[in-house]
Design an enzyme around this catalytic site. Structure first.
Site, PDB file in Angstrom:
ATOM      1  CE1 TYR A  84       5.569  50.045  10.471  1.00 50.17           C
ATOM      2  CE2 TYR A  84       2.967  50.534  11.012  1.00 50.17           C
ATOM      3  CZ  TYR A  84       4.182  50.539  10.182  1.00 50.17           C
ATOM      4  OH  TYR A  84       4.018  50.230   8.572  1.00 50.17           O
TER       5      TYR A  84
ATOM      6  CD  GLU B  23       1.682  44.585   4.573  1.00 52.24           C
ATOM      7  OE1 GLU B  23       0.596  43.837   4.585  1.00 52.24           O
ATOM      8  OE2 GLU B  23       1.717  46.366   5.290  1.00 52.24           O
TER       9      GLU B  23
ATOM     10  CD1 TRP C 227       1.594  47.875  11.508  1.00 51.82           C
ATOM     11  CD2 TRP C 227       2.578  46.016  10.514  1.00 51.82           C
ATOM     12  NE1 TRP C 227       2.994  47.520  11.195  1.00 51.82           N
ATOM     13  CE2 TRP C 227       3.294  46.395  10.799  1.00 51.82           C
ATOM     14  CE3 TRP C 227       2.749  44.354   9.294  1.00 51.82           C
ATOM     15  CZ2 TRP C 227       4.713  46.218  10.200  1.00 51.82           C
ATOM     16  CZ3 TRP C 227       3.520  43.862   8.679  1.00 51.82           C
ATOM     17  CH2 TRP C 227       4.584  44.863   9.829  1.00 51.82           C
TER      18      TRP C 227
END
Length: 221
Positions: free
Chosen positions: A38, A60, A68
């Site tokens: 990522y 988010e 995350w």
């Protein structure tokens, strides 16, 4: 014959780590291969695709109070649950869909965040009618170079949790009826979608993200 002592290894700058091949990356992605992928392929690269932008705005919001990595590990589940983050499809979700999603173990089952995603999908359609695309709206908030730090070190990065641009984006979205779009959440969104480049100095991805921004065709209405 006396052998010379080996040269000491150059210390890695603070905030970076090196993989097995010695490739330097931002330390926050060290935990798993998925996280490193990522970091290397997505985070900080500019995005003008409406679906990806809306997906990130939603995720988010789901991340609030979580890491995350927790969300990233469930991203495919979120995509399946929310129609690939097609705003038009999600805008048509009803109370039965909310109940279905509350029972879906592939996502974070937070009723308020699920309802917010559906609500915000309807707001996306309003933005498209006004600005032509979500991308055109969002990129209006890209900060000017003079408003950014000259160098992104670990010490500087630790201070970058909001910015005037993320505060402005948050305020404008809230005035338009969006939810789960606070200034900190919006700064994380801007980092991920390439409106700012917060890869640390020395990270091997930083230059590639800068090059991608230079080559970007800015979205228009």
């Amino acid at each position: 014959m006396t052998l010379a002592a080996p040269e000491p290894a150059t210390p890695m700058p603070a905030g970076l780590f090196a993989d097995e091949a010695g490739c330097p990356r931002c330390s926050w992605c060290q935990a798993t291969p998925l996280y490193r992928h990522y970091h290397d392929r997505e985070w900080g690269f500019p995005v003008v695709d409406d679906r990806r932008l809306f997906e990130k705005l939603c995720l988010e919001g789901f991340q609030a109070g979580l890491s995350w990595l927790t969300i990233l590990n469930r991203r495919e589940g979120f995509r399946a649950a929310f129609a690939g983050f097609d705003a038009e499809a999600i805008a048509a979700f009803d109370a039965q869909d909310v109940e279905r999603l509350v029972q879906d173990t592939a996502i974070v089952r937070h009723r308020g965040k699920i309802e917010s995603t559906i609500h915000n999908a309807r707001r996306v359609l309003e933005l498209r009618r006004e600005f032509g695309s979500l991308a055109h709206y969002v990129w209006r908030f890209e900060p000017a170079a003079v408003d950014r730090p000259r160098r992104i070190t670990r010490e500087v990065a630790r201070t970058l949790v909001t910015s005037p641009a993320s505060v402005a984006l948050s305020k404008d979205l809230k005035q338009r009826g969006w939810s789960f779009v606070g200034p900190t959440t919006m700064y994380a969104f801007m980092q991920a979608m390439g409106l700012v480049n917060d890869h640390l100095e020395g990270c091997h991805v930083r230059a590639a993200a800068l090059d991608a921004r230079q080559a970007l065709d800015m979205p228009c209405a």
